[in-house]
Design a protein around this motif. Structure first.
Motif, PDB file in Angstrom:
ATOM      1  N   ASN A  69       0.814  -1.214   0.000  1.00  0.00           N
ATOM      2  CA  ASN A  69       0.000   0.000   0.000  1.00  0.00           C
ATOM      3  C   ASN A  69       0.847   1.263   0.000  1.00  0.00           C
ATOM      4  O   ASN A  69       0.421   2.292  -0.532  1.00  0.00           O
ATOM      5  CB  ASN A  69      -0.992  -0.039   1.159  1.00  0.00           C
ATOM      6  N   LEU A  70       2.045   1.215   0.554  1.00  0.00           N
ATOM      7  CA  LEU A  70       2.952   2.363   0.453  1.00  0.00           C
ATOM      8  C   LEU A  70       3.408   2.560  -0.994  1.00  0.00           C
ATOM      9  O   LEU A  70       3.578   3.700  -1.443  1.00  0.00           O
ATOM     10  CB  LEU A  70       4.148   2.203   1.385  1.00  0.00           C
ATOM     11  N   ILE A  71       3.581   1.467  -1.728  1.00  0.00           N
ATOM     12  CA  ILE A  71       3.865   1.585  -3.160  1.00  0.00           C
ATOM     13  C   ILE A  71       2.680   2.262  -3.852  1.00  0.00           C
ATOM     14  O   ILE A  71       2.859   3.121  -4.721  1.00  0.00           O
ATOM     15  CB  ILE A  71       4.174   0.205  -3.783  1.00  0.00           C
ATOM     16  N   GLY A  72       1.457   1.916  -3.439  1.00  0.00           N
ATOM     17  CA  GLY A  72       0.267   2.572  -3.979  1.00  0.00           C
ATOM     18  C   GLY A  72       0.253   4.060  -3.684  1.00  0.00           C
ATOM     19  O   GLY A  72      -0.121   4.867  -4.537  1.00  0.00           O
ATOM     20  N   VAL A  73       0.687   4.439  -2.479  1.00  0.00           N
ATOM     21  CA  VAL A  73       0.778   5.865  -2.129  1.00  0.00           C
ATOM     22  C   VAL A  73       1.777   6.561  -3.058  1.00  0.00           C
ATOM     23  O   VAL A  73       1.510   7.668  -3.545  1.00  0.00           O
ATOM     24  CB  VAL A  73       1.170   6.055  -0.642  1.00  0.00           C
TER      25      VAL A  73
ATOM     26  N   ALA B 107      -8.328   4.717  -1.516  1.00  0.00           N
ATOM     27  CA  ALA B 107      -7.927   3.315  -1.677  1.00  0.00           C
ATOM     28  C   ALA B 107      -6.545   3.061  -1.085  1.00  0.00           C
ATOM     29  O   ALA B 107      -6.358   2.131  -0.293  1.00  0.00           O
ATOM     30  CB  ALA B 107      -7.959   2.920  -3.152  1.00  0.00           C
ATOM     31  N   VAL B 108      -5.571   3.888  -1.440  1.00  0.00           N
ATOM     32  CA  VAL B 108      -4.202   3.606  -0.981  1.00  0.00           C
ATOM     33  C   VAL B 108      -3.987   3.976   0.480  1.00  0.00           C
ATOM     34  O   VAL B 108      -3.332   3.231   1.216  1.00  0.00           O
ATOM     35  CB  VAL B 108      -3.138   4.247  -1.896  1.00  0.00           C
ATOM     36  N   PHE B 109      -4.540   5.100   0.916  1.00  0.00           N
ATOM     37  CA  PHE B 109      -4.350   5.470   2.322  1.00  0.00           C
ATOM     38  C   PHE B 109      -5.189   4.589   3.241  1.00  0.00           C
ATOM     39  O   PHE B 109      -4.769   4.272   4.356  1.00  0.00           O
ATOM     40  CB  PHE B 109      -4.636   6.963   2.543  1.00  0.00           C
TER      41      PHE B 109
ATOM     42  N   LEU C 127      -3.659   2.328   6.259  1.00  0.00           N
ATOM     43  CA  LEU C 127      -4.238   2.279   7.605  1.00  0.00           C
ATOM     44  C   LEU C 127      -4.637   0.852   7.985  1.00  0.00           C
ATOM     45  O   LEU C 127      -4.460   0.441   9.135  1.00  0.00           O
ATOM     46  CB  LEU C 127      -5.436   3.217   7.705  1.00  0.00           C
ATOM     47  N   GLY C 128      -5.154   0.080   7.032  1.00  0.00           N
ATOM     48  CA  GLY C 128      -5.485  -1.312   7.297  1.00  0.00           C
ATOM     49  C   GLY C 128      -4.251  -2.109   7.695  1.00  0.00           C
ATOM     50  O   GLY C 128      -4.271  -2.888   8.657  1.00  0.00           O
ATOM     51  N   ALA C 129      -3.166  -1.910   6.964  1.00  0.00           N
ATOM     52  CA  ALA C 129      -1.919  -2.617   7.274  1.00  0.00           C
ATOM     53  C   ALA C 129      -1.375  -2.196   8.636  1.00  0.00           C
ATOM     54  O   ALA C 129      -0.925  -3.036   9.424  1.00  0.00           O
ATOM     55  CB  ALA C 129      -0.887  -2.363   6.179  1.00  0.00           C
ATOM     56  N   LEU C 130      -1.433  -0.900   8.931  1.00  0.00           N
ATOM     57  CA  LEU C 130      -0.993  -0.430  10.249  1.00  0.00           C
ATOM     58  C   LEU C 130      -1.880  -1.007  11.343  1.00  0.00           C
ATOM     59  O   LEU C 130      -1.393  -1.366  12.417  1.00  0.00           O
ATOM     60  CB  LEU C 130      -0.981   1.108  10.301  1.00  0.00           C
ATOM     61  N   GLY C 131      -3.174  -1.117  11.055  1.00  0.00           N
ATOM     62  CA  GLY C 131      -4.089  -1.737  12.008  1.00  0.00           C
ATOM     63  C   GLY C 131      -3.711  -3.185  12.286  1.00  0.00           C
ATOM     64  O   GLY C 131      -3.750  -3.632  13.437  1.00  0.00           O
ATOM     65  N   LEU C 132      -3.325  -3.918  11.246  1.00  0.00           N
ATOM     66  CA  LEU C 132      -2.855  -5.289  11.460  1.00  0.00           C
ATOM     67  C   LEU C 132      -1.617  -5.284  12.355  1.00  0.00           C
ATOM     68  O   LEU C 132      -1.539  -6.045  13.321  1.00  0.00           O
ATOM     69  CB  LEU C 132      -2.508  -5.970  10.134  1.00  0.00           C
ATOM     70  N   LEU C 133      -0.671  -4.437  12.018  1.00  0.00           N
ATOM     71  CA  LEU C 133       0.571  -4.387  12.803  1.00  0.00           C
ATOM     72  C   LEU C 133       0.317  -3.995  14.257  1.00  0.00           C
ATOM     73  O   LEU C 133       1.029  -4.447  15.162  1.00  0.00           O
ATOM     74  CB  LEU C 133       1.571  -3.430  12.155  1.00  0.00           C
TER      75      LEU C 133
ATOM     76  N   LEU D 236      -5.258  -5.853  -8.829  1.00  0.00           N
ATOM     77  CA  LEU D 236      -5.314  -4.934  -7.683  1.00  0.00           C
ATOM     78  C   LEU D 236      -6.541  -5.208  -6.815  1.00  0.00           C
ATOM     79  O   LEU D 236      -6.452  -5.230  -5.578  1.00  0.00           O
ATOM     80  CB  LEU D 236      -5.322  -3.486  -8.164  1.00  0.00           C
ATOM     81  N   ILE D 237      -7.680  -5.430  -7.456  1.00  0.00           N
ATOM     82  CA  ILE D 237      -8.917  -5.704  -6.717  1.00  0.00           C
ATOM     83  C   ILE D 237      -8.802  -7.030  -5.962  1.00  0.00           C
ATOM     84  O   ILE D 237      -9.204  -7.124  -4.794  1.00  0.00           O
ATOM     85  CB  ILE D 237     -10.135  -5.668  -7.663  1.00  0.00           C
ATOM     86  N   LEU D 238      -8.235  -8.042  -6.594  1.00  0.00           N
ATOM     87  CA  LEU D 238      -8.064  -9.336  -5.917  1.00  0.00           C
ATOM     88  C   LEU D 238      -7.138  -9.217  -4.704  1.00  0.00           C
ATOM     89  O   LEU D 238      -7.416  -9.796  -3.656  1.00  0.00           O
ATOM     90  CB  LEU D 238      -7.533 -10.386  -6.894  1.00  0.00           C
ATOM     91  N   ILE D 239      -6.068  -8.469  -4.843  1.00  0.00           N
ATOM     92  CA  ILE D 239      -5.149  -8.286  -3.714  1.00  0.00           C
ATOM     93  C   ILE D 239      -5.844  -7.545  -2.580  1.00  0.00           C
ATOM     94  O   ILE D 239      -5.734  -7.933  -1.411  1.00  0.00           O
ATOM     95  CB  ILE D 239      -3.857  -7.580  -4.169  1.00  0.00           C
ATOM     96  N   ALA D 240      -6.579  -6.486  -2.908  1.00  0.00           N
ATOM     97  CA  ALA D 240      -7.315  -5.743  -1.876  1.00  0.00           C
ATOM     98  C   ALA D 240      -8.345  -6.644  -1.199  1.00  0.00           C
ATOM     99  O   ALA D 240      -8.519  -6.598   0.033  1.00  0.00           O
ATOM    100  CB  ALA D 240      -7.991  -4.515  -2.493  1.00  0.00           C
TER     101      ALA D 240
END
Length: 145
Positions: A24-28, A67-69, A73-79, A124-128
């Motif tokens: 997601n940082l690559i998406g940003v 979408a990217v931010f 946030l989702g990834a940070l929530g996991l962490l 991209l949709i499948l990964i999300a």
């Protein structure tokens, strides 16, 4: 001490969370490059690509940002082991769907890229979708609070 025992998470949990964050940082970075594209970047595009870029309305860029931010946030929530990661990944997925469907409805993307141009949006949709479903499973396993 709060009297609750923390459920151990597998190494895979941490690996998926880190991959989700990097992805997601690559998406940003892609978002930043798109909204800050200068004359040099436009000059490197083919004519059909430039037409798509110039026809992209601001609301599609807003959907891209959400979408990217949202994914970050989702990834940070996991962490952070927070269940709101599920919500953030879902918001990211919805915004991505709006962005991709909108791009093909309101820009000449189909003319520029044709059917082959659908491969990357579908990936991209499948990964999300996978990140969202993984976060849901983490809640069921008791890994997110």
């Amino acid at each position: 001490m709060n009297g609750t025992m923390e459920i151990p998470r597998s190494r895979g949990f941490w690996l998926v969370a880190i991959i989700a964050l990097v992805w997601n940082l690559i998406g940003v970075a892609m978002f930043w490059m798109q909204v800050n594209m200068g004359a040099e970047g436009l000059a490197r595009m083919t004519e059909p690509q430039r037409q798509v870029y110039e026809a992209t309305p601001a609301w599609l860029n807003v959907a891209f940002a959400v979408a990217v931010f949202g994914g970050v946030l989702g990834a940070l929530g996991l962490l952070m082991k927070k269940r709101w990661a599920v919500t953030m990944f879902f918001v990211s997925l919805l915004a991505l769907l709006v962005q991709m469907i909108g791009a093909y409805l309101v820009t000449p993307a189909w003319d520029a890229y044709g059917p082959a141009g659908l491969v990357m949006p579908v990936v991209l949709i499948l990964i999300a979708l996978l990140f969202w479903r993984y976060a849901q499973k983490c809640v069921v396993r008791g890994w997110l609070v």
